[in-house]
Design a protein around this motif. Structure first.
Motif, mmCIF file in Angstrom:
data_model
loop_
_atom_site.group_PDB
_atom_site.id
_atom_site.type_symbol
_atom_site.label_atom_id
_atom_site.label_comp_id
_atom_site.label_asym_id
_atom_site.label_seq_id
_atom_site.Cartn_x
_atom_site.Cartn_y
_atom_site.Cartn_z
ATOM 1 N N LEU A 41 0.807 -1.225 0.000
ATOM 2 C CA LEU A 41 0.000 0.000 0.000
ATOM 3 C C LEU A 41 0.844 1.280 0.000
ATOM 4 N N ARG A 42 2.160 1.101 -0.016
ATOM 5 C CA ARG A 42 3.021 2.284 -0.060
ATOM 6 C C ARG A 42 3.071 2.814 -1.493
ATOM 7 N N ALA A 43 3.088 4.120 -1.647
ATOM 8 C CA ALA A 43 3.144 4.688 -3.008
ATOM 9 C C ALA A 43 3.992 5.947 -2.968
ATOM 10 N N ASP A 44 4.645 6.261 -4.089
ATOM 11 C CA ASP A 44 5.492 7.451 -4.166
ATOM 12 C C ASP A 44 4.632 8.709 -4.004
ATOM 13 N N PRO A 45 4.895 9.515 -2.985
ATOM 14 C CA PRO A 45 4.066 10.710 -2.784
ATOM 15 C C PRO A 45 4.114 11.686 -3.953
ATOM 16 N N HIS A 46 5.197 11.612 -4.758
ATOM 17 C CA HIS A 46 5.352 12.554 -5.880
ATOM 18 C C HIS A 46 4.802 12.001 -7.191
ATOM 19 N N ARG A 47 4.103 10.853 -7.166
ATOM 20 C CA ARG A 47 3.653 10.229 -8.416
ATOM 21 C C ARG A 47 2.636 11.109 -9.153
#
Ligand SMILES: C[S@@+](CC[C@H](N)C(=O)[O-])C[C@H]1O[C@@H](n2cnc3c(N)ncnc32)[C@H](O)[C@@H]1O
Length: 276
Positions: free
Chosen positions: A38-44
Motif C-alpha cells: 500500500l506504499r506509493a510514491d508521494p510525488h507520483r
C-alpha cells in the motif's frame, strides 16, 4: 433492523464464518506485506482519485487521515497542505508511513498509533478515510466520530467491490460455501442517511496497487490471501489452477480476480459546515 444494526450483523456473521472456517488467525490485512503493497510514491502522477482529493484540500488545511496506512494518499496530500495526521492501529503501516515520508523529505506528516474509536483530541479541516470502512464493525460511532472531527469536510473512499470480497469465488471453490461479504457502499450509504447525512457520491476508476503480470504471480497472490487458511494452500493450488480462466481476468493492471469488477472507487463526501 436499522441500517447500522444490519451492518454490525453482517460484520458479526462474517467474523463467525471466518473463525469457523479459517480459524482464529487475525485477518485484518494490516501486516507488513499489506503495508508494503500500500506504499506509493508521494510525488507520483495523480490518479483520478488523488486528483479529486487534491481538489478538496487547500494549502492551509490539516488533513486527518483515519486508517491512513502507509500514507498512499496522506503523504501526497502533505505536499499540498499544512499538515497530515495519520491515525492507524497497525504498527507495520506506521513504519512504512514514516519511511516513505522520510524518503520523500516530507516533514509535515505524523503517525498516531491508535484505533480511531479510541483516539482522543484529533481534528482536521478535512477528515479522510480510504479503503477502511469494510473493516469496521461499529460503523455508526465510527462515522459519528468522523463527522465530529471534521471542521469542514469528510471524504470516504471505498472500492465498489471491497477487497475482502475479491476472492469470493475462490472461497466457494475451496470451502464449498458462500463467503459472507464484507459491507460495501450499498450498506454504508444507508447508515449515513440514518445519521441525516446526504453525501455527494462520485464514481472513479479504482486506485488499486498493480496486480501480478503473470499467471504464476496471480496464483501466488491468491494463495497467500487472507481468505485462505495457510494449511489449505496445497489443496487449493490445483483447484485454482484448474479454474484459472473462470476466476481471473486479464486487465491493463495485471491479472485480477473476476469478482473485483467493477474496478471502481466510490467517493462519498459531505461538508460538515452544512446542516449535517
Ligand atoms: C486497506 S488499508 C488502507 C490504508 C490507506 N487508507 C490506503 O488507502 O492506502 C486499511 C487500513 O485501515 C486501518 N484500520 C483498520 N481498523 C481501523 C480502525 N478501527 N481505526 C483506524 N484505522 C483502522 C488498518 O490498520 C489499515 O491501515
Amino acid at each position: 433492523m436499522t441500517a447500522a444494526e444490519a451492518y454490525v450483523a453482517r460484520m458479526d456473521a462474517r467474523l463467525a464464518q471466518q473463525t469457523r472456517v479459517l480459524g482464529e488467525e487475525p485477518r485484518t490485512g494490516q501486516g507488513g506485506g499489506a503495508a508494503q503493497r500500500l506504499r506509493a510514491d508521494p510525488h507520483r502522477e495523480p490518479s483520478p482519485v488523488l486528483a479529486f482529493l487534491f481538489s478538496l484540500v487547500g494549502p492551509d488545511d490539516t488533513v486527518l487521515d483515519v486508517g491512513g496506512g502507509a500514507g498512499r494518499y496522506g503523504l501526497s496530500l502533505a505536499l499540498r497542505c499544512r499538515e497530515v495526521i495519520n491515525v492507524d492501529p497497525a504498527l507495520a503501516m506506521g513504519e512504512q508511513f514514516q519511511a516513505s515520508a522520510a524518503e520523500a523529505g516530507i516533514g509535515n506528516a505524523r503517525f498516531i498509533h491508535s484505533d480511531w474509536l479510541q483516539a482522543q483530541g484529533l481534528e482536521g479541516d478535512v477528515v479522510l478515510v480510504t479503503q477502511v470502512t469494510f473493516f469496521i464493525r461499529d460503523i455508526e460511532p465510527f462515522l459519528r466520530k468522523l463527522r465530529a472531527a471534521a471542521r469542514r469536510r469528510v471524504v470516504i473512499s471505498l472500492q465498489a467491490v471491497p477487497p475482502p470480497n475479491h476472492y469470493w469465488a475462490f472461497f466457494r471453490l475451496v470451502y464449498g460455501e458462500d463467503q459472507v461479504e464484507a459491507p460495501g457502499y450499498r450498506e454504508l450509504l444507508p447508515v449515513l442517511w440514518e445519521l441525516g447525512i446526504l453525501p455527494d457520491v462520485r464514481i472513479l476508476s479504482a486506485d488499486f496497487p498493480r496486480r501480478p503480470d503473470t499467471q504464476e504471480g496471480a496464483l501466488e497472490a491468491a494463495l497467500t490471501g487472507n481468505w485462505l487458511r495457510s494449511e489449505d494452500r496445497e489443496r487449493a493450488r490445483p483447484l485454482i489452477e484448474a479454474h484459472f480462466d473462470e476466476l481471473f481476468v486479464r486487465t491493463p493492471r495485471g491479472y485480477e480476480p473476476r469478482e473485483a469488477s467493477p474496478s471502481k472507487d466510490v467517493l462519498v463526501t459531505w461538508e460538515t459546515t452544512e446542516a449535517s
